[in-house]
Design an enzyme around this catalytic site. Structure first.
Site, PDB file in Angstrom:
ATOM      1  N   HIS A   1     -12.054  11.539 -35.547  1.00 13.89           N
ATOM      2  CA  HIS A   1     -11.023  10.513 -35.721  1.00 13.89           C
ATOM      3  C   HIS A   1     -11.571   9.439 -36.644  1.00 13.89           C
ATOM      4  CE1 HIS A   1     -10.246  12.530 -31.889  1.00 13.89           C
ATOM      5  NE2 HIS A   1      -8.971  12.290 -32.106  1.00 13.89           N
TER       6      HIS A   1
ATOM      7  N   PRO B   1     -11.337   9.620 -22.331  1.00 22.53           N
ATOM      8  CA  PRO B   1     -10.104   9.521 -21.537  1.00 22.53           C
ATOM      9  C   PRO B   1      -9.620   8.069 -21.596  1.00 22.53           C
ATOM     10  CG  PRO B   1     -11.805  10.718 -20.335  1.00 22.53           C
ATOM     11  CD  PRO B   1     -12.473  10.095 -21.526  1.00 22.53           C
TER      12      PRO B   1
ATOM     13  N   HIS C   1      -4.835   8.638 -37.759  1.00 23.16           N
ATOM     14  CA  HIS C   1      -5.514   8.650 -36.463  1.00 23.16           C
ATOM     15  C   HIS C   1      -6.585   9.731 -36.404  1.00 23.16           C
ATOM     16  CE1 HIS C   1      -5.931   8.581 -32.030  1.00 23.16           C
ATOM     17  NE2 HIS C   1      -5.980   9.895 -32.140  1.00 23.16           N
TER      18      HIS C   1
ATOM     19  N   ARG D   1     -15.513   7.334  10.488  1.00 19.82           N
ATOM     20  CA  ARG D   1     -15.281   6.094   9.727  1.00 19.82           C
ATOM     21  C   ARG D   1     -15.871   4.900  10.477  1.00 19.82           C
ATOM     22  NH1 ARG D   1      -9.334   3.666  10.868  1.00 19.82           N
ATOM     23  NH2 ARG D   1      -9.009   4.528  12.956  1.00 19.82           N
TER      24      ARG D   1
ATOM     25  N   GLU E   1      -6.454   2.470  -6.436  1.00 19.38           N
ATOM     26  CA  GLU E   1      -7.536   3.437  -6.224  1.00 19.38           C
ATOM     27  C   GLU E   1      -8.229   3.818  -7.532  1.00 19.38           C
ATOM     28  OE1 GLU E   1      -4.482   3.889  -2.972  1.00 19.38           O
ATOM     29  OE2 GLU E   1      -4.410   3.912  -5.182  1.00 19.38           O
TER      30      GLU E   1
ATOM     31  N   PHE F   1      -5.984  10.155  -1.351  1.00 15.32           N
ATOM     32  CA  PHE F   1      -5.809   9.383  -2.576  1.00 15.32           C
ATOM     33  C   PHE F   1      -6.951   9.587  -3.575  1.00 15.32           C
ATOM     34  CE2 PHE F   1      -3.207   6.484   0.324  1.00 15.32           C
ATOM     35  CZ  PHE F   1      -2.057   7.215   0.078  1.00 15.32           C
TER      36      PHE F   1
ATOM     37  N   ASP G   1       0.985  10.189  10.337  1.00 16.23           N
ATOM     38  CA  ASP G   1       1.376   9.827   8.970  1.00 16.23           C
ATOM     39  C   ASP G   1       1.851  11.030   8.160  1.00 16.23           C
ATOM     40  OD1 ASP G   1       1.152   7.124   9.115  1.00 16.23           O
ATOM     41  OD2 ASP G   1      -0.763   6.979   8.080  1.00 16.23           O
TER      42      ASP G   1
ATOM     43  N   HIS H   1      -0.024  12.214   3.643  1.00 18.25           N
ATOM     44  CA  HIS H   1      -1.305  11.528   3.795  1.00 18.25           C
ATOM     45  C   HIS H   1      -2.413  12.446   4.304  1.00 18.25           C
ATOM     46  CE1 HIS H   1       1.086   8.036   3.047  1.00 18.25           C
ATOM     47  NE2 HIS H   1       0.115   7.185   3.334  1.00 18.25           N
TER      48      HIS H   1
END
Length: 673
Positions: A35, A125, A265, A360, A414, A440, A472, A476
């Site tokens: 580029h 990215p 570009h 947890r 996130e 997530f 949930d 989830h």
């Protein structure tokens, strides 16, 4: 500012910037790939930044208090490679530039961390670089508050393009930076109005300046080719007391026939057009030829920070020996020696008291003894602090009024959280960890992949890791995420079975500096399965024999996390029927793969039937069921083959057939009983 005006009014600047432009044209043409347009468009901004503002020393590229320069628009990699070569970075030789995008060269198609000194993060990215930069700036704020301005006092500069600002992660990053008033963060927006498909307005009419202003940023709009305007804007940005965005109106592929077009570009390789462009620049010489006087001027720029670096070293030497040692250890990523003893004491307590805890909650208990002895840990959560159990009382919340605070409220971001954690890990001096629900990972995945690619060590505290989260429901409940994470090269996935394995997992995660770690933790309470204290970190072996068969060994049950206790219950059933059954806890496949073959053979010998139990998909398990001396006819799996459902977790385990009874029956079926 037109080229003729630039050449006439700022001849020295023009020729230094032209060196960047010509190297970019020559390297892309030689590779027939790349580029060209962005380096040509942003050469003026980069020249002013490096010549007059960036605090760095090309002979000491790892100096801890250097300014950080991040090329978020990573496709324009020849911009940074040209700068590094011109400034005299030892590893960025002309041969490396000539071998742009070739096998074995450090000049990869997009800048890659660890390949070349001066490349602070892997970009390409789009949006990742600007989001990483928020983490760099957060780390600088935290360390400056802890060590003082005499030791930590630098800026983070970013060049971002239209594509970076279109990516959703950019808004997460911009909003977080604005909320935290990260005044050492300065972003240059390459406002050239061009994307691959055409002009930006084909797909986007956002007023970017107002967008940044709405997020709490200081904003300026300038001619990105006017060196005086660029210089003045940077000076103003440094005084803004909040993050600053400088909108630089530029021409992509400046001076080339493809200027201001989508063609500009990409790779501009037509030799006649390159010759014509160089003639317009007033540039003489063949490909990759830089006049000695211009190279000397650039090398002076590369040496401009020597005095500042030497002065910093003198100030650092005046710190107490303990303070110096702590700073150096934290910068290296090495864990303190007392971590091991702290974890051993915690494990002994957990084995003795044998609590029933969600992992947890066990993680939170472990952090309560870890965080006080590791001031470099910086925790956070994507608006799930109470669910992820990531905050301990000693940390303090990081905010504009408490820069020493080590806990960050990321909000429902996130992706932005994971990308900022990458920036913190890359900056050095801090050990970031962040929490959200396991499902997530789908939001955080792009930044997690780059962490693995770069070989850095953020820790992901991902809770609610199966159908065990219950009501949930399937939106989830992660079922495929473990397989996805395990498929990622250089990603360490640890799914502990109880509080003891959880503590061992934290010791592993905090003792590495080259591998990111995902902790897969439960919502539901689990019994302690490691009731006999072992000082050795068994989780570090990846898999180990938790319970041996009594009598002739006929079956091996393999399990992770919440299903290890089910395997133990199934073993009791099978042993009651005279079927000798070994239970193998497999908290980390990646670590088990690294063990010697002799150890793996001891844990998984040939002969017995094998059944794996995990509340996730089977994908990946066949390596352990049918490989490693196993056989398809003697292998079975108890787990998920679909999405979950909304119901109490006990009901879900029954309905999906993930029970001790099902595991025992699978063994008997394989044995023909």
């Amino acid at each position: 500012m037109e080229i003729s005006d630039l050449k006439a009014q700022h001849p020295d600047h023009w020729m230094k910037a032209a060196a960047i432009r010509t190297l970019a044209m020559d390297a892309v043409a030689a590779a027939n790939s790349g580029h060209t347009g962005m380096p040509m468009g942003m050469a003026d901004v980069a020249t002013v930044l490096f010549e007059k503002h960036l605090k760095f020393d090309a002979t000491a590229p790892d100096w801890a208090d250097r300014d950080r320069f991040i090329l978020s628009a990573g496709h324009g990699s020849m911009l940074i490679y040209s700068l590094l070569h011109l400034c005299g970075y030892e590893d960025m030789t002309l041969d490396q530039v000539k071998n742009f995008r070739q096998w074995g060269a450090i000049t990869a198609g997009h800048p890659e961390y660890g390949h070349a000194k001066g490349v602070e993060t892997t970009t390409g990215p789009l949006g990742q670089g600007i989001a990483n930069a928020v983490g760099f700036a957060l780390a600088e704020e935290i360390l400056r508050a802890r060590y003082g301005k005499k030791v930590v006092d630098h800026h983070t500069y970013v060049i971002a393009g239209d594509g970076c600002l279109m990516e959703g992660v950019s808004q997460e990053a911009i909003a977080l930076a604005g909320r935290q008033k990260l005044e050492r963060l300065i972003v240059f927006w390459d406002n050239n109005n061009i994307t691959i498909d055409g002009t930006v307005d084909m797909s986007d009419i956002t007023n970017q300046s107002k967008r940044f202003e709405a997020s709490g940023w200081h904003v300026q709009e300038i001619d990105g080719h006017d060196p005086e305007a660029i210089d003045a804007a940077i000076e103003a940005a440094k005084k803004a007391h909040r993050p600053s965005m400088i909108a630089c109106k530029t021409h992509i592929a400046l001076g080339h026939a493809a200027q201001d077009t989508s063609k500009g570009h990409g790779a501009l390789t037509n030799p006649d057009q390159i010759i014509e462009t160089k003639a317009l620049y007033g540039w003489e010489g063949g490909p990759f030829e830089i006049p000695a006087d211009i190279k000397a001027q650039w090398e002076e720029i590369g040496a401009r920070g020597v005095g500042a670096r030497v002065a910093w070293e003198e100030r650092f030497a005046n710190l107490s020996s303990n303070r110096q040692a702590q700073f150096t250890r934290e910068q290296s990523g090495e864990a303190p020696k007392k971590l091991s003893a702290t974890i051993k004491r915690f494990k002994a307590e957990m084995s003795e008291t044998a609590p029933k805890l969600a992992t947890r909650a066990a993680s939170e208990k472990a952090l309560q003894v870890i965080n006080p002895i590791m001031p470099e840990t910086v925790g956070g959560s994507a608006d799930l602090t109470g669910s992820n159990n990531t905050k301990t009382p000693d940390m303090g919340v990081h905010d504009t009024e408490n820069r020493k605070g080590r806990y960050i409220h990321y909000g429902v971001r996130e992706h932005g959280m994971a990308a900022a954690m990458n920036g913190m890990a890359l900056h050095g001096g801090v050990k970031p960890y962040g929490g959200t629900f396991m499902v997530f990972t789908d939001y955080a995945r792009p930044a997690m992949r780059l962490a693995a690619l770069m070989g850095i060590a953020p820790v992901y505290v991902y809770t609610h890791d199966s159908i065990g989260l219950g009501e949930d429901g399937p939106t989830h409940q992660p079922v495929e995420q473990l397989a996805m994470l395990r498929a990622t090269p250089n990603m360490q996935v640890i799914r502990p079975a109880d509080a003891v394995e959880t503590a061992e997992a934290w010791e592993i995660a905090l003792s590495t500096s080259t591998t990111p770690t995902t902790l897969s933790l439960t919502r539901q309470g689990l019994p302690t399965v490691r009731t006999e204290h072992k000082t050795k970190n068994l989780t570090a072996q990846g898999a180990y024999v938790l319970a041996e068969a009594e009598g002739k060994r006929q079956a091996i049950l393999m399990a992770t996390g919440s299903e290890v206790s089910l395997a133990m219950a199934a073993r009791d059933m099978l042993q009651a029927e005279g079927i000798g059954t070994r239970v193998v806890s497999m908290p980390c496949w990646e670590l088990f793969e690294q063990q010697p073959e002799t150890y793996r053979r001891r844990v998984l010998p040939g002969g017995p039937v094998r059944v794996a139990i995990e509340a996730g998909m089977r994908q990946g398990w066949d390596r352990w069921l049918m490989g490693e001396r196993g056989r398809e006819a003697k292998a079975g799996f108890v787990g998920m083959s679909s999405f979950g459902a909304s119901a109490p977790q006990e009901e879900l385990y029954q309905q999906f057939g993930i029970t001790a009874e099902a595991a025992a029956q699978k063994v008997k079926d394989l044995l023909g009983l």
